[in-house]
Design a protein around this motif. Sequence first.
Motif, mmCIF file in Angstrom:
data_model
loop_
_atom_site.group_PDB
_atom_site.id
_atom_site.type_symbol
_atom_site.label_atom_id
_atom_site.label_comp_id
_atom_site.label_asym_id
_atom_site.label_seq_id
_atom_site.Cartn_x
_atom_site.Cartn_y
_atom_site.Cartn_z
ATOM 1 N N THR A 215 2.586 0.212 3.458
ATOM 2 C CA THR A 215 2.278 -0.803 4.589
ATOM 3 C C THR A 215 2.741 -2.064 2.825
ATOM 4 O O THR A 215 2.367 -2.532 2.317
ATOM 5 C CB THR A 215 0.804 -0.971 4.221
ATOM 6 O OG1 THR A 215 0.282 0.201 4.722
ATOM 7 C CG2 THR A 215 0.420 -1.786 5.074
ATOM 8 N N GLY B 82 1.096 -1.147 -0.269
ATOM 9 C CA GLY B 82 0.101 0.115 -0.515
ATOM 10 C C GLY B 82 1.150 1.143 -0.219
ATOM 11 O O GLY B 82 1.359 1.464 0.951
ATOM 12 N N PHE B 83 0.220 2.323 -1.092
ATOM 13 C CA PHE B 83 1.379 3.395 -0.951
ATOM 14 C C PHE B 83 0.619 4.489 -1.061
ATOM 15 O O PHE B 83 -0.009 4.088 -2.122
ATOM 16 C CB PHE B 83 2.346 3.329 -1.720
ATOM 17 C CG PHE B 83 3.158 4.226 -2.867
ATOM 18 C CD1 PHE B 83 4.304 5.219 -1.225
ATOM 19 C CD2 PHE B 83 3.080 5.906 -4.193
ATOM 20 C CE1 PHE B 83 4.855 6.251 -1.883
ATOM 21 C CE2 PHE B 83 4.057 6.413 -4.354
ATOM 22 C CZ PHE B 83 4.355 7.187 -3.014
ATOM 23 N N LYS B 84 0.632 5.704 -0.198
ATOM 24 C CA LYS B 84 -0.374 6.818 -0.622
ATOM 25 C C LYS B 84 0.483 8.033 0.057
ATOM 26 O O LYS B 84 0.680 8.141 1.086
ATOM 27 C CB LYS B 84 -1.542 6.340 0.300
ATOM 28 C CG LYS B 84 -2.459 7.452 0.223
ATOM 29 C CD LYS B 84 -3.732 7.071 1.398
ATOM 30 C CE LYS B 84 -4.592 8.255 0.858
ATOM 31 N NZ LYS B 84 -5.522 8.483 2.461
ATOM 32 N N ARG B 85 1.284 8.960 -1.262
ATOM 33 C CA ARG B 85 1.264 9.993 -0.968
ATOM 34 C C ARG B 85 0.545 11.116 0.177
ATOM 35 O O ARG B 85 -1.299 11.168 0.230
ATOM 36 C CB ARG B 85 1.600 10.959 -2.022
ATOM 37 C CG ARG B 85 2.719 10.153 -2.792
ATOM 38 C CD ARG B 85 2.790 11.172 -4.310
ATOM 39 N NE ARG B 85 3.375 10.399 -4.586
ATOM 40 C CZ ARG B 85 4.803 10.513 -5.926
ATOM 41 N NH1 ARG B 85 4.856 12.261 -5.156
ATOM 42 N NH2 ARG B 85 6.195 10.149 -6.498
ATOM 43 N N LYS B 86 1.133 11.895 1.056
ATOM 44 C CA LYS B 86 0.680 12.982 2.012
ATOM 45 C C LYS B 86 1.175 13.864 2.006
ATOM 46 O O LYS B 86 2.024 14.740 0.923
ATOM 47 C CB LYS B 86 0.792 12.931 3.634
ATOM 48 C CG LYS B 86 0.173 10.671 4.121
ATOM 49 C CD LYS B 86 -0.002 10.649 5.309
ATOM 50 C CE LYS B 86 1.467 10.046 5.801
ATOM 51 N NZ LYS B 86 1.676 10.103 6.730
ATOM 52 N N ALA C 90 4.466 9.902 3.174
ATOM 53 C CA ALA C 90 3.052 9.115 2.331
ATOM 54 C C ALA C 90 3.329 8.313 3.267
ATOM 55 O O ALA C 90 4.596 7.724 4.846
ATOM 56 C CB ALA C 90 4.487 8.307 1.756
ATOM 57 N N ASP C 91 2.255 6.955 3.673
ATOM 58 C CA ASP C 91 1.546 6.012 4.143
ATOM 59 C C ASP C 91 2.780 4.927 3.667
ATOM 60 O O ASP C 91 1.957 4.623 2.188
ATOM 61 C CB ASP C 91 0.146 5.943 4.292
ATOM 62 C CG ASP C 91 -0.022 7.095 4.814
ATOM 63 O OD1 ASP C 91 0.745 7.120 6.021
ATOM 64 O OD2 ASP C 91 -1.431 7.221 6.105
#
Length: 366
Positions: free
Chosen positions: A219, A179-183, A216-217
């Motif tokens: 997981t 799981g890859f999510k930019r913030k 980023a997150d």
Amino acid sequence: MSILAKIAEIESEMARTQRNKATAHHLGLLKARLAKLRRELITPKGGAGAATGEGFDVAKTGDARIGFVGFPSVGKSTLLSNLAGVYSEVAAYEFTTLTTVPGVIRYKGAKIQLLDLPGIIEGAKDGKGRGRQVIAVARTCNLILIVLDVLKPLGHKKLIEHELEGFGIRLNKQPPNIGFKRKDKGGINFTATCAQSELDGETVKSILAEYKIHNADITLRSDSTADDLIDVVEGNRVYVPCIYVLNKIDQISIEELDIIYKVPHCVPISAHHRWNFDDLLERMWDYLRLVRIYTKPKGQLPDYTSPVVLPDGHTAVEDFCLKIHKNLLKELKYALVWGSSVKHNPQKVGKDHVMDDEDVIQLVKK
């Protein structure tokens, strides 16, 4: 310093570095730098269109597209000519095919486009020969056939895989379970749901820093490698099924043929004598994972001659309607479906119902 020189420098440094826990962090960084340079090679400064070339942009037709990839003179052109009845120039010298030659076959009601791509040479991913254009077309295929000469298969197989990997094509693999999510803020939030043999928080942070990602997150849901993480961050990888077609089996013994048959994803053939084409076509069909839906006009028998062919995973009634005409969905009241996807025959279903291979459908308009 040119991009190719930088790539060569990083590759030689990676070859010199011993692989162990202490160097994993450093190798991860080098891999990230390498991936960035390769991306610059694929999409030069002139934008994405700069990598294409005359004779390579073949319009996509039919229900699926299969690309033939291989070194020169392994029999790709003969295979295309004998499978599809298309004349692709065949000669006893190398590099006979200089542009993409398209052909079409009909199999089990589906229309499948075949592309004979010019022979790949070593260093194609670095822009040698016309490798860049060849591989750019290979990225658009639903299935890749790597055509190998049965007398020298393993060396060629490794080289071609290396060239395709370098261009972000992953053969017979699933996307990494990451799981890859930019913030916008909050730093790097790293979670691993299972034990990791290669990646730790530090390595993940340094790879992301190489991409100038500081928030980023991440997981990790499976035991992942630095390469897996880079693939996810790059986001331009294509995951394509692949069959290794071992050609010229008329030149080997029965005992050798028995051994070849045990190799995964392999189909031995003789393109010249048309040997084992049935097995190859059946395997192509399995790997393409196409679903045939038959139509039934009101008050008539189903039309079993020309099915509507959909890719597996996109077989809802809505997908079926969109494939025929985008306005059809607006007019749809419900559909009647016969087949293994329903409990009753026929069954009244809505646009979200997912159909199975060889189901029959009748659309009822408002």
